[in-house]
Design an enzyme around this catalytic site. Structure first.
Site, PDB file in Angstrom:
ATOM      1  N   SER A  60     -38.630  28.272  23.012  1.00 34.03           N
ATOM      2  CA  SER A  60     -39.215  29.259  22.112  1.00 34.03           C
ATOM      3  C   SER A  60     -39.964  30.285  22.957  1.00 34.03           C
ATOM      4  CB  SER A  60     -40.201  28.590  21.145  1.00 34.03           C
ATOM      5  OG  SER A  60     -39.540  27.703  20.278  1.00 34.03           O
ATOM      6  N   THR A 112     -41.701  30.122  17.901  1.00 35.47           N
ATOM      7  CA  THR A 112     -42.039  31.540  17.762  1.00 35.47           C
ATOM      8  C   THR A 112     -42.291  31.883  16.302  1.00 35.47           C
ATOM      9  OG1 THR A 112     -40.583  31.916  19.641  1.00 35.47           O
ATOM     10  CG2 THR A 112     -41.357  33.868  18.468  1.00 35.47           C
ATOM     11  N   ALA A 113     -41.656  31.155  15.413  1.00 33.67           N
ATOM     12  CA  ALA A 113     -41.911  31.352  13.986  1.00 33.67           C
ATOM     13  C   ALA A 113     -43.401  31.177  13.684  1.00 33.67           C
ATOM     14  CB  ALA A 113     -41.077  30.366  13.163  1.00 33.67           C
ATOM     15  N   HIS A 154     -33.586  28.432  11.226  1.00 34.44           N
ATOM     16  CA  HIS A 154     -32.206  27.956  11.274  1.00 34.44           C
ATOM     17  C   HIS A 154     -31.495  28.201   9.935  1.00 34.44           C
ATOM     18  CE1 HIS A 154     -33.135  26.675  15.224  1.00 34.44           C
ATOM     19  NE2 HIS A 154     -33.757  25.555  14.912  1.00 34.44           N
TER      20      HIS A 154
END
Length: 284
Positions: A60, A112-113, A154
């Site tokens: 990430s 990163t979300a 995803h």
């Protein structure tokens, strides 16, 4: 020729499976290099990168500052959300401001979300509460009322409506409106102690695998279907197209600018360590 065995970590998801199809199925020569594919969720791979366990691994972008002393980013293998990205969903339609103070299920603290959500809403623990839930369980977790909202990544981005959930914010859209840049979610990194020659040759092989899959799209998508939870062929192809594309072959100047921007904003907000110039290995 002596064989060089390397561990390659990536997620068991359609986009990563598609990306490494050529490599996994020996579709082209790789010289002395032999790759052992280690399939684990991105949160686990992030944690393993902290310990430098794998020679090459998906990472990430959020996690990269913690491993930058040990790993260089490869110029290929990125997941960029260009006006789309991780989403916050809820059982009822609410506004973005109404998320403040709520409990949100997240797929991992190093994703990163999660970093982007904090840049959007404010620091976790202050602007909102959170609970870490395995990414593929988050939609059901929201449906069952265990949390107020869920941060989905995803293929959940394509299937959440099947559960009657409502989109509150697409963080890729939010980021683009704020910066006019794509949202850099993930990439591949390679351990610097392998030496410059190995790093370069392996990065070239990774790019070859991505290019092979893009050139043999139908068979690569077919291969990726085994990793597509609840995705039919059409949705799998759509998902792959979102995250394996020209950005994946090379970040390019805008992609690199996006990485620099999100990590600087994260550092300025006290969410990630500040790092200097990012080191890349650029595929030929």
């Amino acid at each position: 020729m002596n064989e060089i065995h390397l561990n390659l970590g990536h997620s068991p998801d359609p986009d990563d499976a598609f990306m490494f199809y050529g490599l996994a199925k020996d579709k082209f020569p790789t010289g002395p290099y032999r790759f052992h594919h280690v399939l684990q969720d991105i949160q686990t791979l992030n944690q393993r990168a902290m310990a430098g366990e794998l020679e090459i691994t998906a990472i990430s972008i959020h996690a990269y500052p913690y491993v930058a002393n040990r790993y260089a980013l490869t110029s290929c293998g990125s997941s960029m959300g260009d006006k789309y990205g991780p989403m916050v969903v809820a059982r009822e339609p609410i506004t973005l401001s109404q998320l403040r103070g709520k409990k949100i299920a997240i797929p991992g603290k190093l994703t990163t979300a999660f970093l982007t959500l904090q840049l959007c809403l404010g620091k976790a623990g202050e602007a909102f509460d959170y609970e870490v839930v395995h990414f593929d369980q988050i939609p059901a977790y929201v449906c069952d009322g265990k949390v107020d909202a869920g941060l989905i990544i995803h293929e959940g981005q394509l299937t959440y409506q099947n559960l009657g959930l409502h989109l509150i914010v697409d963080l890729g859209e939010w980021w683009h409106e704020k910066t006019d840049l794509p949202l850099p979610l993930g990439g591949n990194c390679i351990r610097k102690d392998l030496g410059k020659t190995v790093c370069q040759e392996v990065t070239d092989i990774l790019k070859h695998s991505i290019a092979y899959s893009l050139e043999h799209r139908a068979e690569a998508v077919e291969y990726s279907l085994q990793y597509g939870r609840d995705l039919d062929r059409q949705l799998a192809d759509q998902f792959v197209g979102m995250y394996v594309n020209d950005w994946t072959l090379d970040y390019g100047p805008r992609g690199r600018a996006a990485i620099t921007r999100i990590l600087k904003e994260g550092a300025d907000a006290g969410l990630v360590p500040a790092i200097g110039e990012i080191e890349y290995v650029t595929a030929k």
